[in-house]
Write a protein that holds these residues in place. Structure first.
Motif: not given
Length: 361
Positions: A96-97, A107-116, A123-126, A329-340
């Motif tokens: 995350a940049f 900061s709030q957006a990145v923390l929320a993304c990290a939680r997802v 693991q999220l790197m900033v 943003a986190g949900e989009m990333i996880v959904d894209r990475l999930d082969p199912r």
């Protein structure tokens, strides 16, 4: 949660697209990072020998090790600790940049993304780009070596050269904080143009006719100014002063910008600060100089910083749900990475803006 509506209900941002003729201050496109095979070829050894020289040097003769280290230094090669995972396509890193680490909204957006993403084993790197094309390019260059599973930017990529480099990574990328018609990959943002229009409507609706604007000179600041100026003209109001700030790091920049605004000598009765740090600094400086707010000067800012509600008077602000942005943003990333995944999650989302009236307008 911020309300997400039909995308057609929002105004697209005319995000600047910069050609390969690099803007001043942008670094040249980096060459392909050297690989272990390049080092091995130049040193006249096998890649496994290079790996041993770097990881378990006692297994390689001093003469061969010295030759390998000379090539490593000459090429700038560095051994990626995640290499084995990356080769197998199982990177667990999401990068995350953020534009500014001091911004509460980023900061709030990145923390929320990290939680997802962390709930799904990532693991999220900033890192920080500081609104800089050259730093953005350096960040992308680091991604070419690290090759994370996905990337989240608190902003959109304007430089076409950087967009091309990111496409070459062939990984999920989420842009945010704007609403361009042509996102690089996935997008969760809001319309900066609408933010400016909303600011003008609010101030003119409160009876203010001589307006001033304060914001960043480029990027989202320019988009908010365009919407602000357009709507003010429609309503018959005048923008008498515009202060464009190259870099915003703290409330000190807001104090400085307000003093610069006064040096123009023009009379104005309201300011739209298109950045929360500028707004906070302006309020503190104006109050210190004895200006009665809003009787003598109205102030509207963008970004619902917690301090805005704690100061006296409370800042009026235009806000959006940064937690919802990071979560999506986190949900989009996880959904894209999930082969199912069945692919039904939308890859673009525009969040609504909300005007929160305080005591400064």
């Amino acid at each position: 949660m911020a309300k997400a509506t039909d995308l057609t209900a929002h105004t697209h941002d005319a995000v600047l697209r910069l050609s390969p003729d690099r803007p001043e201050g942008a670094a040249a496109r980096p060459a392909r990072p050297p690989r272990i095979e390049d080092v091995a070829r130049q040193a006249g050894v096998s890649p496994i020998t290079v790996s041993r020289a770097l990881r378990t040097p006692d297994m390689v003769s001093p003469k061969t090790r010295d030759r390998i280290l000379q090539v490593v230094e000459a090429t700038g090669y560095w051994s990626n600790p995640h290499a084995s995972a990356l080769r197998s396509g199982r990177s667990s890193i999401v990068a995350a940049f953020v534009s500014n680490l001091l911004s509460q909204q980023y900061s709030q957006a990145v923390l929320a993304c990290a939680r997802v993403v962390e709930q799904h084993g990532y693991q999220l790197m900033v890192g920080q780009t500081s609104y800089s094309y050259s730093r953005e390019l350096s960040a992308i260059q680091s991604l070419r070596s690290l090759r994370p599973a996905a990337v989240f930017f608190t902003g959109v990529i304007e430089l076409e050269e950087n967009r091309d480099l990111l496409r070459e990574l062939d990984i999920p990328i989420v842009e945010s904080w704007a609403y361009p018609p042509d996102p690089l990959d996935m997008l969760v943002g809001f319309s900066n143009t609408d933010a400016g229009r909303l600011a003008a409507s609010h101030l003119v609706g409160r009876g203010y006719r001589r307006l001033a604007f304060m914001g960043r000179s480029g990027g989202r600041g320019a988009l908010r100014l365009a919407g602000f100026a357009e709507r003010a003209a429609e309503l018959g109001a005048e923008i008498v002063e515009t202060i464009r700030v190259e870099q915003v790091d703290s409330v000190i920049d807001g104090r400085r910008a307000y003093r610069t605004l006064l040096e123009g000598g023009r009379s104005f009765d309201a300011i739209f600060c298109a950045n929360d740090l500028l707004g906070l600094g302006t309020l503190l400086e104006a109050r210190q100089q004895g200006r009665r707010i809003p009787d003598e000067l109205a102030l509207l800012t963008f970004g619902d910083n917690d301090l805005a509600g704690e100061l006296s008077p409370r800042l009026s602000t235009i806000s959006f749900d940064s937690n919802a942005m990071g979560t999506r943003a986190g949900e989009m990333i996880v959904d894209r990475l999930d082969p199912r995944s069945d692919g039904t999650l939308a890859s673009s989302l525009c969040l609504d803006l909300e005007l929160i009236p305080g005591e400064t307008t």
